[in-house]
Design an enzyme around this catalytic site. Structure first.
Site, PDB file in Angstrom:
ATOM      1  N   SER A 127      26.869  72.958  -5.039  1.00 28.26           N
ATOM      2  CA  SER A 127      27.041  71.796  -4.509  1.00 28.26           C
ATOM      3  C   SER A 127      28.526  71.369  -4.767  1.00 28.26           C
ATOM      4  O   SER A 127      29.257  71.946  -5.806  1.00 28.26           O
ATOM      5  CB  SER A 127      26.359  70.742  -5.145  1.00 28.26           C
ATOM      6  OG  SER A 127      26.672  69.489  -4.901  1.00 28.26           O
ATOM      7  N   TYR A 152      22.235  67.288 -13.693  1.00 29.54           N
ATOM      8  CA  TYR A 152      21.801  67.975 -12.396  1.00 29.54           C
ATOM      9  C   TYR A 152      23.196  68.773 -11.972  1.00 29.54           C
ATOM     10  O   TYR A 152      23.260  69.873 -11.786  1.00 29.54           O
ATOM     11  CB  TYR A 152      21.613  67.125 -11.411  1.00 29.54           C
ATOM     12  CG  TYR A 152      21.921  67.643  -9.900  1.00 29.54           C
ATOM     13  CD1 TYR A 152      21.069  68.415  -9.305  1.00 29.54           C
ATOM     14  CD2 TYR A 152      22.941  67.365  -9.437  1.00 29.54           C
ATOM     15  CE1 TYR A 152      21.329  68.911  -8.248  1.00 29.54           C
ATOM     16  CE2 TYR A 152      23.265  67.631  -8.159  1.00 29.54           C
ATOM     17  CZ  TYR A 152      22.447  68.542  -7.581  1.00 29.54           C
ATOM     18  OH  TYR A 152      22.774  69.371  -6.276  1.00 29.54           O
ATOM     19  N   LYS A 156      24.209  73.195 -11.955  1.00 30.44           N
ATOM     20  CA  LYS A 156      24.985  74.032 -10.910  1.00 30.44           C
ATOM     21  C   LYS A 156      26.383  74.701 -11.450  1.00 30.44           C
ATOM     22  O   LYS A 156      26.550  75.802 -11.018  1.00 30.44           O
ATOM     23  CB  LYS A 156      25.308  72.859  -9.680  1.00 30.44           C
ATOM     24  CG  LYS A 156      24.367  72.326  -8.846  1.00 30.44           C
ATOM     25  CD  LYS A 156      23.478  73.304  -8.008  1.00 30.44           C
ATOM     26  CE  LYS A 156      21.931  72.900  -7.397  1.00 30.44           C
ATOM     27  NZ  LYS A 156      21.310  73.681  -7.049  1.00 30.44           N
TER      28      LYS A 156
HETATM   29  C1  UD1 Z   1      24.754  63.440  -4.578  1.00 32.05           C
HETATM   30  C2  UD1 Z   1      25.133  64.272  -5.263  1.00 32.05           C
HETATM   31  C3  UD1 Z   1      25.205  65.696  -4.942  1.00 32.05           C
HETATM   32  C4  UD1 Z   1      23.806  66.207  -4.336  1.00 32.05           C
HETATM   33  C5  UD1 Z   1      23.490  65.293  -3.340  1.00 32.05           C
HETATM   34  C6  UD1 Z   1      21.903  65.412  -2.754  1.00 32.05           C
HETATM   35  C7  UD1 Z   1      26.846  63.577  -7.175  1.00 32.05           C
HETATM   36  C8  UD1 Z   1      28.316  63.147  -7.274  1.00 32.05           C
HETATM   37  N1  UD1 Z   1      26.274  63.908  -5.850  1.00 32.05           N
HETATM   38  O1  UD1 Z   1      25.471  63.282  -3.260  1.00 32.05           O
HETATM   39  O2  UD1 Z   1      25.546  66.757  -5.910  1.00 32.05           O
HETATM   40  O3  UD1 Z   1      23.776  67.411  -3.982  1.00 32.05           O
HETATM   41  O4  UD1 Z   1      23.222  63.868  -3.869  1.00 32.05           O
HETATM   42  O5  UD1 Z   1      21.034  65.194  -3.609  1.00 32.05           O
HETATM   43  O6  UD1 Z   1      25.930  63.755  -7.994  1.00 32.05           O
HETATM   44  N2  UD1 Z   1      24.708  55.350  -0.587  1.00 32.05           N
HETATM   45  C9  UD1 Z   1      24.675  54.192  -0.140  1.00 32.05           C
HETATM   46  N3  UD1 Z   1      23.343  53.450  -0.305  1.00 32.05           N
HETATM   47  C10 UD1 Z   1      22.076  54.276  -0.498  1.00 32.05           C
HETATM   48  C11 UD1 Z   1      22.355  55.620  -1.032  1.00 32.05           C
HETATM   49  C12 UD1 Z   1      23.687  56.104  -0.754  1.00 32.05           C
HETATM   50  O7  UD1 Z   1      25.663  53.242  -0.174  1.00 32.05           O
HETATM   51  O8  UD1 Z   1      20.973  53.633  -0.542  1.00 32.05           O
HETATM   52  C13 UD1 Z   1      26.083  55.840  -0.616  1.00 32.05           C
HETATM   53  C14 UD1 Z   1      26.514  56.617  -1.954  1.00 32.05           C
HETATM   54  O9  UD1 Z   1      27.218  55.404  -2.761  1.00 32.05           O
HETATM   55  C15 UD1 Z   1      27.502  57.571  -1.517  1.00 32.05           C
HETATM   56  C16 UD1 Z   1      26.902  57.822  -0.109  1.00 32.05           C
HETATM   57  O10 UD1 Z   1      25.983  56.908   0.510  1.00 32.05           O
HETATM   58  O11 UD1 Z   1      28.783  56.955  -1.266  1.00 32.05           O
HETATM   59  C17 UD1 Z   1      26.234  59.350  -0.097  1.00 32.05           C
HETATM   60  O12 UD1 Z   1      25.232  59.006  -1.048  1.00 32.05           O
HETATM   61  P1  UD1 Z   1      24.088  60.409  -1.208  1.00 32.05           P
HETATM   62  O13 UD1 Z   1      23.335  60.623  -0.044  1.00 32.05           O
HETATM   63  O14 UD1 Z   1      23.191  59.798  -2.532  1.00 32.05           O
HETATM   64  O15 UD1 Z   1      24.994  61.653  -1.383  1.00 32.05           O
HETATM   65  P2  UD1 Z   1      26.157  62.000  -2.730  1.00 32.05           P
HETATM   66  O16 UD1 Z   1      25.949  60.932  -3.889  1.00 32.05           O
HETATM   67  O17 UD1 Z   1      27.325  62.154  -2.014  1.00 32.05           O
END
Ligand code: UD1
Length: 344
Positions: A127, A152, A156
């Site tokens: 990742s 987690y 990795k």
């Molecule tokens: C996270 C993990 C990554 C993992 C991936 C899949 C970290 C830093 N990243 O990615 O390693 O492979 O999940 O499980 O640990 N968001 C919202 N509202 C929501 C959900 C998300 O605003 O309800 C935003 C988050 O703040 C972020 C973006 O959307 O900025 C993407 O979030 P998400 O889909 O959870 O992925 P990552 O955090 O990038």
């Protein structure tokens, strides 16, 4: 004769899409999955798309005797694609031992069993989380690895090191480590897709579940980041594009297209898209406004990260080709299919 590939976590989100692409490329697939975060119905979806039912073994990769027996039952496995892992960042903070056990013991078992079963190569699901908060974007494979911010993420990093140490010890295997950015979307047939259990933690399933009315509104975690619109930026990569990279990686190892014993590739599009931009894309392709509100930042979130995918583009000859619109449309189609089937 078709080459046999063992896909661990093959009923999961990225695993199932990869199984389809492997079958369509002529490989014989054996899935091993403990169904801890997926269900056996996925096999039906795979079979509908490819016309081929993959072999399925309900087993836990941490169970060494069971994995030994599996290799005895399925002689001649040439390659492994190892997806099976626990992947919820927040949960890993509360259950670190479970994460270390699942994610590390699984890999140790597979690596141990490879030489004695003459398995040539393993593709490992890593990742972009290994880069932490990048100093610069886009980020390439030579960027520094930052201290992990969750168990987690640490699994990795540790798994990558285990592979490197094992290969450098002279073990007669090859490995390709693939660092995924943010995989989203689903197969265009809507026969398979992302199926989060419970309340989704990831952005896209939360968006589509809000769109269809399962969730009241999406919380956008922060609009005060140092980005053009204040929301976080990610490199959202279509899951089918991602799956195809695994087929290329397997062929590269099994056909000895490289002299390197371990190679590392970023898999992303090279484009950063913000959370608010992605919401707009969803509204455009679904034709409906999305109910969302801005809330505080989520602890541990990275502000912005997107890939420099040149190494994968040039060396693997792989490139992400799907547009963000088509990808979000596929995620929406899948959500609607789940509703039709009465699953969600
Ligand atoms: C996270 C993990 C990554 C993992 C991936 C899949 C970290 C830093 N990243 O990615 O390693 O492979 O999940 O499980 O640990 N968001 C919202 N509202 C929501 C959900 C998300 O605003 O309800 C935003 C988050 O703040 C972020 C973006 O959307 O900025 C993407 O979030 P998400 O889909 O959870 O992925 P990552 O955090 O990038």
């Amino acid at each position: 004769m078709a080459k046999k590939i063992l896909v661990t976590g093959g009923t999961g989100y990225i695993g199932s899409h990869t199984v389809v692409e492997l079958q369509q490329a002529g490989y014989e697939v054996i899935i091993v999955d403990n169904l801890s975060n997926s269900n056996a119905e996925v096999i039906e979806g795979i079979t509908h798309i490819s016309g081929i039912r993959p072999k399925f073994e309900k087993l836990d990769c941490t169970d060494l005797p069971a994995m030994k027996a599996l290799f005895k039952r399925h002689q001649g496995i040439e390659g492994i694609i190892h997806f099976a892992a626990s992947k919820a960042v927040g949960e890993s903070v509360h259950k670190p031992l479970m994460y270390y056990r699942n994610n590390i013991v699984s890999l140790l078992n597979l690596l141990q069993l490879m030489p004695e079963n003459k398995v040539k190569g393993i593709v490992f699901s890593s990742s972009c989380t290994v880069y932490g908060e990048p100093d610069n974007n886009p980020i390439d494979e030579n960027a520094p690895i930052k201290p992990a911010t969750s168990p987690y993420g640490n699994t990795k990093q540790i798994n990558e090191e285990i592979i490197l140490d094992y290969v450098h010890s002279g073990a007669d295997i090859k490995s390709i480590i693939l660092r995924y950015f943010n995989p989203i979307g689903s197969h265009p047939s809507a026969e398979i897709g992302e199926l989060p259990l419970g309340v989704p933690q990831n952005l896209v399933p939360y968006i589509t579940q809000t769109g269809i009315g399962i969730r009241k509104e999406l919380s956008v975690f922060g609009d005060d980041y140092n980005t053009p619109d204040g929301s976080c930026i990610r490199d959202f990569i279509n899951v089918v594009d991602l799956a195809k990279a695994h087929v290329i990686a397997i062929a590269r190892m099994l056909e000895d297209k490289s002299d390197e014993k371990v190679e590392i590739f970023n898999l992303g599009t090279g484009n950063g898209v913000s959370v608010l931009e992605l919401i707009k894309v969803f509204e455009k392709v679904s034709g409906k406004p999305l109910n969302y509100k801005i809330v505080g930042r989520r602890e541990g979130d990275i502000e912005q990260i997107w890939a420099n995918p040149d190494h994968a583009n040039n060396v693997l000859g792989w490139k992400a080709v799907e547009t963000i619109e088509d990808t979000m449309a596929s995620a929406w189609k899948w959500q609607q299919r789940l509703r039709q089937k009465g699953i969600m």
